[in-house]
Design a protein around this motif. Structure first.
Motif, PDB file in Angstrom:
ATOM      1  N   THR A 110      59.347  28.176  58.320  1.00  0.00           N
ATOM      2  CA  THR A 110      59.586  28.367  59.761  1.00  0.00           C
ATOM      3  C   THR A 110      58.489  29.259  60.361  1.00  0.00           C
ATOM      4  N   THR A 111      58.060  30.242  59.591  1.00  0.00           N
ATOM      5  CA  THR A 111      57.118  31.228  60.150  1.00  0.00           C
ATOM      6  C   THR A 111      55.759  30.600  60.476  1.00  0.00           C
ATOM      7  N   LEU A 112      55.428  29.505  59.795  1.00  0.00           N
ATOM      8  CA  LEU A 112      54.094  28.917  59.987  1.00  0.00           C
ATOM      9  C   LEU A 112      53.910  28.332  61.388  1.00  0.00           C
ATOM     10  N   LEU A 172      33.894  33.483  60.472  1.00  0.00           N
ATOM     11  CA  LEU A 172      34.320  32.542  59.439  1.00  0.00           C
ATOM     12  C   LEU A 172      35.612  33.043  58.826  1.00  0.00           C
ATOM     13  N   ARG A 173      36.623  32.202  58.722  1.00  0.00           N
ATOM     14  CA  ARG A 173      37.853  32.568  58.024  1.00  0.00           C
ATOM     15  C   ARG A 173      37.668  32.261  56.532  1.00  0.00           C
ATOM     16  N   HIS A 174      38.460  32.945  55.704  1.00  0.00           N
ATOM     17  CA  HIS A 174      38.339  32.766  54.252  1.00  0.00           C
ATOM     18  C   HIS A 174      38.459  31.287  53.857  1.00  0.00           C
ATOM     19  N   ALA A 213      51.986  44.938  64.019  1.00  0.00           N
ATOM     20  CA  ALA A 213      52.639  44.735  65.323  1.00  0.00           C
ATOM     21  C   ALA A 213      52.600  43.255  65.701  1.00  0.00           C
ATOM     22  N   GLU A 214      51.472  42.568  65.367  1.00  0.00           N
ATOM     23  CA  GLU A 214      51.328  41.126  65.660  1.00  0.00           C
ATOM     24  C   GLU A 214      52.447  40.319  65.021  1.00  0.00           C
ATOM     25  N   ILE A 215      52.731  40.647  63.783  1.00  0.00           N
ATOM     26  CA  ILE A 215      53.748  39.912  63.033  1.00  0.00           C
ATOM     27  C   ILE A 215      55.138  40.291  63.546  1.00  0.00           C
ATOM     28  N   GLY A 249      53.908  39.224  56.258  1.00  0.00           N
ATOM     29  CA  GLY A 249      52.703  38.922  57.023  1.00  0.00           C
ATOM     30  C   GLY A 249      51.757  38.024  56.248  1.00  0.00           C
ATOM     31  N   GLY A 250      50.517  37.976  56.709  1.00  0.00           N
ATOM     32  CA  GLY A 250      49.504  37.158  56.046  1.00  0.00           C
ATOM     33  C   GLY A 250      49.054  37.801  54.735  1.00  0.00           C
ATOM     34  N   GLY A 251      48.035  37.215  54.133  1.00  0.00           N
ATOM     35  CA  GLY A 251      47.552  37.689  52.838  1.00  0.00           C
ATOM     36  C   GLY A 251      47.065  39.127  52.875  1.00  0.00           C
ATOM     37  N   ALA A 252      46.544  39.551  54.033  1.00  0.00           N
ATOM     38  CA  ALA A 252      46.047  40.933  54.117  1.00  0.00           C
ATOM     39  C   ALA A 252      47.214  41.907  53.963  1.00  0.00           C
ATOM     40  N   ILE A 253      48.318  41.596  54.636  1.00  0.00           N
ATOM     41  CA  ILE A 253      49.491  42.493  54.564  1.00  0.00           C
ATOM     42  C   ILE A 253      50.096  42.473  53.153  1.00  0.00           C
ATOM     43  N   THR A 254      50.224  41.289  52.555  1.00  0.00           N
ATOM     44  CA  THR A 254      50.850  41.263  51.225  1.00  0.00           C
ATOM     45  C   THR A 254      49.920  41.926  50.188  1.00  0.00           C
ATOM     46  N   ALA A 306      47.474  48.067  60.630  1.00  0.00           N
ATOM     47  CA  ALA A 306      46.541  47.277  61.436  1.00  0.00           C
ATOM     48  C   ALA A 306      46.691  45.796  61.079  1.00  0.00           C
ATOM     49  N   ASP A 307      46.349  44.937  62.013  1.00  0.00           N
ATOM     50  CA  ASP A 307      46.513  43.507  61.764  1.00  0.00           C
ATOM     51  C   ASP A 307      45.323  42.942  60.969  1.00  0.00           C
ATOM     52  N   GLY A 308      45.602  41.943  60.163  1.00  0.00           N
ATOM     53  CA  GLY A 308      44.533  41.224  59.455  1.00  0.00           C
ATOM     54  C   GLY A 308      43.824  42.105  58.445  1.00  0.00           C
ATOM     55  N   ARG A 348      56.145  41.025  66.399  1.00  0.00           N
ATOM     56  CA  ARG A 348      56.617  40.471  67.680  1.00  0.00           C
ATOM     57  C   ARG A 348      56.870  38.960  67.611  1.00  0.00           C
ATOM     58  N   GLN A 349      56.726  38.353  66.439  1.00  0.00           N
ATOM     59  CA  GLN A 349      57.008  36.916  66.315  1.00  0.00           C
ATOM     60  C   GLN A 349      58.524  36.676  66.380  1.00  0.00           C
ATOM     61  N   PRO A 350      58.924  35.519  66.927  1.00  0.00           N
ATOM     62  CA  PRO A 350      60.365  35.280  67.131  1.00  0.00           C
ATOM     63  C   PRO A 350      61.170  35.244  65.836  1.00  0.00           C
ATOM     64  N   GLY A 388      32.395  46.183  49.931  1.00  0.00           N
ATOM     65  CA  GLY A 388      32.823  44.798  49.713  1.00  0.00           C
ATOM     66  C   GLY A 388      34.331  44.646  49.712  1.00  0.00           C
ATOM     67  N   LYS A 389      34.743  43.368  49.752  1.00  0.00           N
ATOM     68  CA  LYS A 389      36.182  43.054  49.809  1.00  0.00           C
ATOM     69  C   LYS A 389      36.848  43.223  48.455  1.00  0.00           C
ATOM     70  N   ASN A 390      38.085  43.654  48.471  1.00  0.00           N
ATOM     71  CA  ASN A 390      38.948  43.658  47.277  1.00  0.00           C
ATOM     72  C   ASN A 390      38.385  44.463  46.103  1.00  0.00           C
ATOM     73  N   ALA A 431      43.875  45.929  57.810  1.00  0.00           N
ATOM     74  CA  ALA A 431      44.964  46.629  57.111  1.00  0.00           C
ATOM     75  C   ALA A 431      44.538  47.074  55.717  1.00  0.00           C
ATOM     76  N   LYS A 432      43.527  46.397  55.165  1.00  0.00           N
ATOM     77  CA  LYS A 432      43.208  46.588  53.742  1.00  0.00           C
ATOM     78  C   LYS A 432      42.191  47.711  53.531  1.00  0.00           C
ATOM     79  N   THR A 433      42.609  48.944  53.882  1.00  0.00           N
ATOM     80  CA  THR A 433      41.701  50.071  53.669  1.00  0.00           C
ATOM     81  C   THR A 433      42.427  51.140  52.866  1.00  0.00           C
TER      82      THR A 433
HETATM   83  N1  LIG Z   1      45.924  38.594  46.220  1.00  0.00           N
HETATM   84  C1  LIG Z   1      45.449  37.388  46.117  1.00  0.00           C
HETATM   85  O1  LIG Z   1      45.567  36.739  45.069  1.00  0.00           O
HETATM   86  C2  LIG Z   1      44.798  36.772  47.307  1.00  0.00           C
HETATM   87  C3  LIG Z   1      44.524  35.404  47.318  1.00  0.00           C
HETATM   88  C4  LIG Z   1      43.966  34.856  48.467  1.00  0.00           C
HETATM   89  C5  LIG Z   1      43.679  35.658  49.574  1.00  0.00           C
HETATM   90  N2  LIG Z   1      43.959  36.984  49.511  1.00  0.00           N
HETATM   91  C6  LIG Z   1      43.678  37.849  50.653  1.00  0.00           C
HETATM   92  O2  LIG Z   1      44.429  37.371  51.769  1.00  0.00           O
HETATM   93  C7  LIG Z   1      43.754  37.724  52.981  1.00  0.00           C
HETATM   94  C8  LIG Z   1      43.675  36.510  53.862  1.00  0.00           C
HETATM   95  O3  LIG Z   1      44.985  36.124  54.175  1.00  0.00           O
HETATM   96  P1  LIG Z   1      45.296  35.328  55.539  1.00  0.00           P
HETATM   97  O4  LIG Z   1      44.393  34.168  55.625  1.00  0.00           O
HETATM   98  O5  LIG Z   1      46.736  35.157  55.600  1.00  0.00           O
HETATM   99  O6  LIG Z   1      44.756  36.323  56.666  1.00  0.00           O
HETATM  100  P2  LIG Z   1      45.428  37.589  57.382  1.00  0.00           P
HETATM  101  O7  LIG Z   1      46.468  38.209  56.578  1.00  0.00           O
HETATM  102  O8  LIG Z   1      44.262  38.396  57.826  1.00  0.00           O
HETATM  103  O9  LIG Z   1      46.144  36.934  58.647  1.00  0.00           O
HETATM  104  C9  LIG Z   1      45.346  36.268  59.613  1.00  0.00           C
HETATM  105  C10 LIG Z   1      45.995  36.407  60.984  1.00  0.00           C
HETATM  106  O10 LIG Z   1      47.141  35.578  61.043  1.00  0.00           O
HETATM  107  C11 LIG Z   1      48.211  36.319  61.602  1.00  0.00           C
HETATM  108  N3  LIG Z   1      49.451  35.733  61.132  1.00  0.00           N
HETATM  109  C12 LIG Z   1      49.914  35.672  59.848  1.00  0.00           C
HETATM  110  N4  LIG Z   1      51.040  34.978  59.811  1.00  0.00           N
HETATM  111  C13 LIG Z   1      51.324  34.605  61.089  1.00  0.00           C
HETATM  112  C14 LIG Z   1      52.341  33.825  61.682  1.00  0.00           C
HETATM  113  N5  LIG Z   1      53.298  33.244  60.965  1.00  0.00           N
HETATM  114  N6  LIG Z   1      52.315  33.654  63.037  1.00  0.00           N
HETATM  115  C15 LIG Z   1      51.314  34.183  63.782  1.00  0.00           C
HETATM  116  N7  LIG Z   1      50.307  34.881  63.274  1.00  0.00           N
HETATM  117  C16 LIG Z   1      50.308  35.095  61.932  1.00  0.00           C
HETATM  118  C17 LIG Z   1      47.963  37.723  61.154  1.00  0.00           C
HETATM  119  O11 LIG Z   1      48.660  38.642  61.966  1.00  0.00           O
HETATM  120  C18 LIG Z   1      46.444  37.815  61.305  1.00  0.00           C
HETATM  121  O12 LIG Z   1      46.084  38.106  62.627  1.00  0.00           O
HETATM  122  C19 LIG Z   1      42.390  38.257  52.573  1.00  0.00           C
HETATM  123  O13 LIG Z   1      42.407  39.664  52.661  1.00  0.00           O
HETATM  124  C20 LIG Z   1      42.252  37.828  51.112  1.00  0.00           C
HETATM  125  O14 LIG Z   1      41.445  38.701  50.371  1.00  0.00           O
HETATM  126  C21 LIG Z   1      44.518  37.555  48.412  1.00  0.00           C
END
Ligand SMILES: NC(=O)c1ccc[n+]([C@@H]2O[C@H](COP(=O)([O-])OP(=O)(O)OC[C@H]3O[C@@H](n4cnc5c(N)ncnc54)[C@H](O)[C@@H]3O)[C@@H](O)[C@H]2O)c1
Length: 349
Positions: free
Chosen positions: A164-166, A251-253, A44-46, A99-104, A66-68, A48-50, A146-148, A71-73
């Motif tokens: 643009t999305t960044l 802490l972020r990754h 939903a977070e993603i 979306g972010g890395g969690a979504i992909t 779920a966001d972030g 609603r972005q423009p 644990g993760k992953n 989502a990875k369950t």
């Molecule tokens: N598969 C791989 O090779 C690989 C490599 C590196 C990381 N990862 C995974 O990626 C995840 C981390 O990714 P992340 O850092 O993107 O975190 P994330 O996906 O958790 O996103 C972080 C936050 O940023 C928000 N967000 C994303 N894009 C946005 C945008 N353009 N505008 C506003 N908000 C936005 C998301 O909604 C979320 O709240 C971890 O789960 C990690 O394990 C996977």
């Protein structure tokens, strides 16, 4: 700009630039002629972005998860797959992770397992997603342990990194994401002083190109080349796992990776592999991006050592990617006592 990921069996391209999300639909029409439906997986977070305005000529569904990291369950995987089945999504249809890395990671894993594999396309929208997670075909979800820990290799058929999305990323997410960019800059052996002359687009391009090159050379992490991308991740994963267990936001990754890069430089120096200037240079790169290069907060060295030896990539001994005279290499069997000493100095510094 298009950067090829030159895999033998499943080559694809990463398209990079402003507005490239609008090219995904034409790709589906041109290359996935048997597809009847497109399913976008996002949060939903993603949504609603423009800039969330992808449209397709085919029947299109959107699934919000779920966001972030939440989502990875495995339960998200089950819910998404049940929904795909209810909609009658077939093997010829397409999943698009936005979306972010969690979504992909989640979208990629769903695409790997639903009907034993359907096509996935990624539109990564975070720095980590664009330079790392969406490229290379590693997909995964987390377990309580644990993760992953549950995942599959499943390459996307295309990745569109729309810069643009960044613009809508929070400052913290953007800065943390630069941890992976800093890793690529250091792996490429570039000087900190050149950073001020390099645009964000060029930084993303450099990182995507490095990842694409390494993935093409070692798709399944068999020859050791792909493991080089774990530079900074041995300590990074350990502090991330300790921090995550007590507070998901501590802490972020990318911040953990930055600290791991600073530590790896010091460990390499202590092992006599590099001179002091590598430590100075590493700290300068991290400082340029506003990233941490010290371990602050409550981290017990013994607990971190244990977590490092449990890292699924560490083969139960202490393994680090370290700089050396021949470049970067994976170094195994490092004496835990020595690592502990460097760690204690690092924490006090
Ligand atoms: N598969 C791989 O090779 C690989 C490599 C590196 C990381 N990862 C995974 O990626 C995840 C981390 O990714 P992340 O850092 O993107 O975190 P994330 O996906 O958790 O996103 C972080 C936050 O940023 C928000 N967000 C994303 N894009 C946005 C945008 N353009 N505008 C506003 N908000 C936005 C998301 O909604 C979320 O709240 C971890 O789960 C990690 O394990 C996977």
């Amino acid at each position: 700009m298009k950067i090829p990921v030159a895999l033998r069996e499943t080559p694809y391209e990463v398209t990079l630039g402003e507005g490239v999300r609008h090219e995904v639909s034409a790709f589906v029409n041109e290359h996935l002629a048997r597809a009847r439906a497109v399913v976008i997986i996002t949060s939903a977070e993603i949504r609603r972005q423009p800039w969330f305005d992808l449209s397709f000529d085919l029947e299109t569904h959107v699934i919000e998860v779920a966001d972030g990291e939440a989502a990875k369950t495995l339960s998200s995987v089950a819910q998404v797959c049940e929904q795909l089945a209810r909609w009658g999504v077939s093997r010829h249809d397409v999943i698009v992770g936005v979306g972010g890395g969690a979504i992909t990671d989640l979208a990629g894993f769903v695409a790997a397992v639903y009907l034993r594999g359907v096509t996935v396309l990624h539109v990564p929208t975070s720095v980590v997603g664009q330079v790392d997670a969406a490229i290379g075909g590693k997909t995964a979800v987390d377990l309580a342990a644990g993760k992953n820990l549950v995942g599959a290799f499943h390459q996307p058929a295309g990745v569109w990194c729309d810069t643009t999305t960044l613009a809508t990323l929070s400052d913290r997410e953007r800065t943390a994401g630069m941890g992976e960019v800093a890793k690529c800059w250091l792996l490429e052996g570039r000087r900190a002083e050149l950073l001020a002359l390099t645009s964000m687009d060029d930084l993303i391009e450099m990182s995507v190109s490095l990842k694409a090159r390494i993935v093409a050379a070692d798709e399944f992490e068999r020859t050791g080349q792909r493991a080089l991308l774990n530079y900074g991740h041995t300590l990074g994963h350990a502090i991330e796992s300790v921090a995550l267990a007590r507070d998901a936001n501590e802490l972020r990754h990318g911040e953990a990776v930055a600290i791991g890069l600073a530590f790896a430089a010091r460990l390499a120096q202590r092992l006599g592999r590099v001179r002091d200037d590598v430590v100075v240079e590493t700290d300068a790169v991290l400082a340029f991006f506003g990233l941490p290069s010290r371990l602050t907060g409550d981290f017990d060295a013994a607990r971190l050592l244990e977590a490092m030896s449990r890292d699924k990539k560490a083969h139960h001994d202490l393994t680090f990617v370290l700089a050396g005279r021949q470049g970067f290499e994976v170094v195994t069997g490092i004496d835990p006592v020595l690592v502990g000493e460097v760690l204690e100095n690092f924490q006090e510094a």
